[in-house]
Design an enzyme around this catalytic site. Structure first.
Site, PDB file in Angstrom:
ATOM      1  N   SER A 107     -24.725 -42.149  72.939  1.00  0.00           N
ATOM      2  CA  SER A 107     -24.295 -43.242  73.811  1.00  0.00           C
ATOM      3  C   SER A 107     -24.388 -44.567  73.058  1.00  0.00           C
ATOM      4  O   SER A 107     -24.052 -45.616  73.601  1.00  0.00           O
ATOM      5  CB  SER A 107     -25.215 -43.298  75.042  1.00  0.00           C
ATOM      6  OG  SER A 107     -26.545 -43.549  74.624  1.00  0.00           O
ATOM      7  N   ASN A 108     -24.856 -44.488  71.811  1.00  0.00           N
ATOM      8  CA  ASN A 108     -25.237 -45.702  71.086  1.00  0.00           C
ATOM      9  C   ASN A 108     -24.214 -46.034  69.991  1.00  0.00           C
ATOM     10  O   ASN A 108     -24.136 -45.369  68.961  1.00  0.00           O
ATOM     11  CB  ASN A 108     -26.631 -45.456  70.480  1.00  0.00           C
ATOM     12  CG  ASN A 108     -27.207 -46.672  69.814  1.00  0.00           C
ATOM     13  OD1 ASN A 108     -26.497 -47.416  69.159  1.00  0.00           O
ATOM     14  ND2 ASN A 108     -28.510 -46.871  69.974  1.00  0.00           N
TER      15      ASN A 108
ATOM     16  N   GLY B  85     -24.100 -48.509  67.933  1.00  0.00           N
ATOM     17  CA  GLY B  85     -24.718 -48.921  66.669  1.00  0.00           C
ATOM     18  C   GLY B  85     -25.030 -47.728  65.779  1.00  0.00           C
ATOM     19  O   GLY B  85     -24.787 -47.744  64.568  1.00  0.00           O
TER      20      GLY B  85
ATOM     21  N   ASP C 225     -31.865 -37.945  67.279  1.00  0.00           N
ATOM     22  CA  ASP C 225     -32.922 -38.538  68.091  1.00  0.00           C
ATOM     23  C   ASP C 225     -33.786 -39.385  67.168  1.00  0.00           C
ATOM     24  O   ASP C 225     -34.167 -38.940  66.080  1.00  0.00           O
ATOM     25  CB  ASP C 225     -33.753 -37.457  68.786  1.00  0.00           C
ATOM     26  CG  ASP C 225     -34.517 -38.036  69.963  1.00  0.00           C
ATOM     27  OD1 ASP C 225     -33.973 -38.914  70.662  1.00  0.00           O
ATOM     28  OD2 ASP C 225     -35.672 -37.629  70.182  1.00  0.00           O
TER      29      ASP C 225
ATOM     30  N   PHE D 265     -29.396 -53.247  66.403  1.00  0.00           N
ATOM     31  CA  PHE D 265     -29.579 -52.977  67.831  1.00  0.00           C
ATOM     32  C   PHE D 265     -31.036 -52.602  68.086  1.00  0.00           C
ATOM     33  O   PHE D 265     -31.840 -52.479  67.148  1.00  0.00           O
ATOM     34  CB  PHE D 265     -28.635 -51.849  68.284  1.00  0.00           C
ATOM     35  CG  PHE D 265     -28.874 -50.542  67.571  1.00  0.00           C
ATOM     36  CD1 PHE D 265     -29.739 -49.596  68.088  1.00  0.00           C
ATOM     37  CD2 PHE D 265     -28.226 -50.259  66.376  1.00  0.00           C
ATOM     38  CE1 PHE D 265     -29.965 -48.394  67.423  1.00  0.00           C
ATOM     39  CE2 PHE D 265     -28.435 -49.060  65.705  1.00  0.00           C
ATOM     40  CZ  PHE D 265     -29.308 -48.128  66.237  1.00  0.00           C
ATOM     41  N   GLY D 266     -31.354 -52.406  69.344  1.00  0.00           N
ATOM     42  CA  GLY D 266     -32.670 -51.884  69.729  1.00  0.00           C
ATOM     43  C   GLY D 266     -33.833 -52.701  69.181  1.00  0.00           C
ATOM     44  O   GLY D 266     -33.922 -53.922  69.385  1.00  0.00           O
TER      45      GLY D 266
ATOM     46  N   ASP E 260     -34.503 -53.459  66.160  1.00  0.00           N
ATOM     47  CA  ASP E 260     -34.263 -54.095  64.858  1.00  0.00           C
ATOM     48  C   ASP E 260     -34.842 -55.511  64.721  1.00  0.00           C
ATOM     49  O   ASP E 260     -35.401 -55.837  63.668  1.00  0.00           O
ATOM     50  CB  ASP E 260     -32.760 -54.118  64.528  1.00  0.00           C
ATOM     51  CG  ASP E 260     -32.247 -52.770  64.026  1.00  0.00           C
ATOM     52  OD1 ASP E 260     -33.091 -51.930  63.639  1.00  0.00           O
ATOM     53  OD2 ASP E 260     -31.029 -52.565  64.023  1.00  0.00           O
TER      54      ASP E 260
ATOM     55  N   HIS F 132     -34.116 -45.223  58.280  1.00  0.00           N
ATOM     56  CA  HIS F 132     -34.400 -43.853  58.719  1.00  0.00           C
ATOM     57  C   HIS F 132     -33.100 -43.069  58.928  1.00  0.00           C
ATOM     58  O   HIS F 132     -32.981 -41.914  58.535  1.00  0.00           O
ATOM     59  CB  HIS F 132     -35.220 -43.906  60.003  1.00  0.00           C
ATOM     60  CG  HIS F 132     -34.634 -44.762  61.095  1.00  0.00           C
ATOM     61  ND1 HIS F 132     -34.198 -46.046  60.869  1.00  0.00           N
ATOM     62  CD2 HIS F 132     -34.362 -44.523  62.405  1.00  0.00           C
ATOM     63  CE1 HIS F 132     -33.721 -46.555  61.997  1.00  0.00           C
ATOM     64  NE2 HIS F 132     -33.799 -45.641  62.937  1.00  0.00           N
TER      65      HIS F 132
HETATM   66  P1  ITT Z   1     -28.491 -41.530  72.151  1.00  0.00           P
HETATM   67  O1  ITT Z   1     -27.420 -41.489  73.177  1.00  0.00           O
HETATM   68  O2  ITT Z   1     -28.003 -41.162  70.769  1.00  0.00           O
HETATM   69  O3  ITT Z   1     -29.734 -40.773  72.533  1.00  0.00           O
HETATM   70  P2  ITT Z   1     -30.258 -43.821  72.253  1.00  0.00           P
HETATM   71  O4  ITT Z   1     -30.034 -45.289  71.978  1.00  0.00           O
HETATM   72  O5  ITT Z   1     -30.867 -43.436  73.544  1.00  0.00           O
HETATM   73  O6  ITT Z   1     -28.857 -43.089  72.006  1.00  0.00           O
HETATM   74  P3  ITT Z   1     -32.515 -42.612  70.795  1.00  0.00           P
HETATM   75  O7  ITT Z   1     -33.054 -41.966  72.000  1.00  0.00           O
HETATM   76  O8  ITT Z   1     -32.425 -41.804  69.556  1.00  0.00           O
HETATM   77  O9  ITT Z   1     -31.053 -43.225  71.036  1.00  0.00           O
HETATM   78  O10 ITT Z   1     -33.263 -43.938  70.373  1.00  0.00           O
HETATM   79  C1  ITT Z   1     -34.515 -44.281  70.824  1.00  0.00           C
HETATM   80  C2  ITT Z   1     -34.642 -45.773  70.925  1.00  0.00           C
HETATM   81  O11 ITT Z   1     -34.899 -46.299  69.625  1.00  0.00           O
HETATM   82  C3  ITT Z   1     -33.418 -46.500  71.476  1.00  0.00           C
HETATM   83  O12 ITT Z   1     -33.860 -47.497  72.373  1.00  0.00           O
HETATM   84  C4  ITT Z   1     -32.781 -47.119  70.258  1.00  0.00           C
HETATM   85  O13 ITT Z   1     -32.172 -48.345  70.570  1.00  0.00           O
HETATM   86  C5  ITT Z   1     -33.982 -47.313  69.333  1.00  0.00           C
HETATM   87  N1  ITT Z   1     -33.532 -47.164  67.954  1.00  0.00           N
HETATM   88  C6  ITT Z   1     -33.075 -46.034  67.362  1.00  0.00           C
HETATM   89  N2  ITT Z   1     -32.668 -46.291  66.123  1.00  0.00           N
HETATM   90  C7  ITT Z   1     -32.863 -47.616  65.927  1.00  0.00           C
HETATM   91  C8  ITT Z   1     -32.606 -48.494  64.855  1.00  0.00           C
HETATM   92  O14 ITT Z   1     -31.998 -48.087  63.746  1.00  0.00           O
HETATM   93  N3  ITT Z   1     -32.935 -49.776  64.996  1.00  0.00           N
HETATM   94  C9  ITT Z   1     -33.510 -50.228  66.123  1.00  0.00           C
HETATM   95  N4  ITT Z   1     -33.760 -49.488  67.190  1.00  0.00           N
HETATM   96  C10 ITT Z   1     -33.437 -48.171  67.087  1.00  0.00           C
END
Ligand code: ITT
Length: 177
Positions: A7-8, A10, A60, A136-137, A139, A162
């Site tokens: 769903s992401n 980024g 994940d 995103f997230g 970062d 990662h």
């Molecule tokens: P999916 O649909 O792929 O699951 P998601 O955003 O829910 O998308 P995850 O469960 O893998 O993805 O991610 C866990 C959290 O960590 C989520 O809030 C992301 O925004 C954050 N995250 C993952 N990778 C990141 C990155 O490279 N930089 C910053 N935040 C990250």
């Protein structure tokens, strides 16, 4: 062509820069409550592989903060949606140990093949303030050296992240078949 179930946006952009031919499929899947990213990815893949034809992958990821005993870890998506970066900074108030790492687990499957998984990590520190507008997230609060991941352009983040680690390992495996 590989379907990337996420769903992401980024994640998709970063993974595509490494793997090329990726199609984002925002179709959702059950993310079980488990102790490891590997279990969440493997379980999700069972559902996704049954629903989509052809090569498919999902990823994940989580942020693991040492002073918080690895929290938010497998709960990173929920924590980001609820207390967010401000909440993590609040939990870290007065904490001298800022060490943290991101981990990414990518699962790949195609008909006739079991699931394969690859992981990557980037180690850094939780900053004292959010900085940067890219990415995103988490970062803006995750620093490698003096720079947050949100201050780095895609190319730079993709040299160290990662996700770059897990996606490069998958690419190497795909290329070697
Ligand atoms: P999916 O649909 O792929 O699951 P998601 O955003 O829910 O998308 P995850 O469960 O893998 O993805 O991610 C866990 C959290 O960590 C989520 O809030 C992301 O925004 C954050 N995250 C993952 N990778 C990141 C990155 O490279 N930089 C910053 N935040 C990250």
């Amino acid at each position: 062509m590989i379907n990337f179930v996420t769903s992401n946006k980024g994640k998709h952009i970063e993974a595509q820069a490494i793997l090329g031919d990726l199609v984002q499929k925002d179709i959702g899947y059950v993310e079980i409550q488990a102790d490891t990213l590997e279990e969440v990815a493997l379980y999700g893949m069972k559902e996704v592989a049954a629903r989509l034809q052809g090569p498919v992958m999902l990823e994940d990821a989580g942020l693991f903060v040492e002073a918080l005993q690895g929290f938010p870890g497998v709960y990173s998506a929920y924590v980001q949606k609820t207390i967010g970066n401000a909440g993590i900074l609040r939990l870290m108030e007065g904490q001298e140990n800022r060490l943290a790492y991101f981990k990414s687990v990518v699962a790949f499957a195609e008909p006739g093949l079991g699931t394969v998984m690859f992981s990557g990590e980037v180690h850094g520190q939780i900053g004292f303030e959010p900085r940067g507008k890219k990415g995103f997230g988490y970062d803006p609060i995750f620093y490698v050296g003096d720079e947050s991941l949100a201050e780095m352009d895609l190319e730079k983040k993709n040299q160290i992240s990662h996700r770059a680690g897990s996606m490069r390992a998958l690419k190497k495996w795909l290329d070697s078949r």
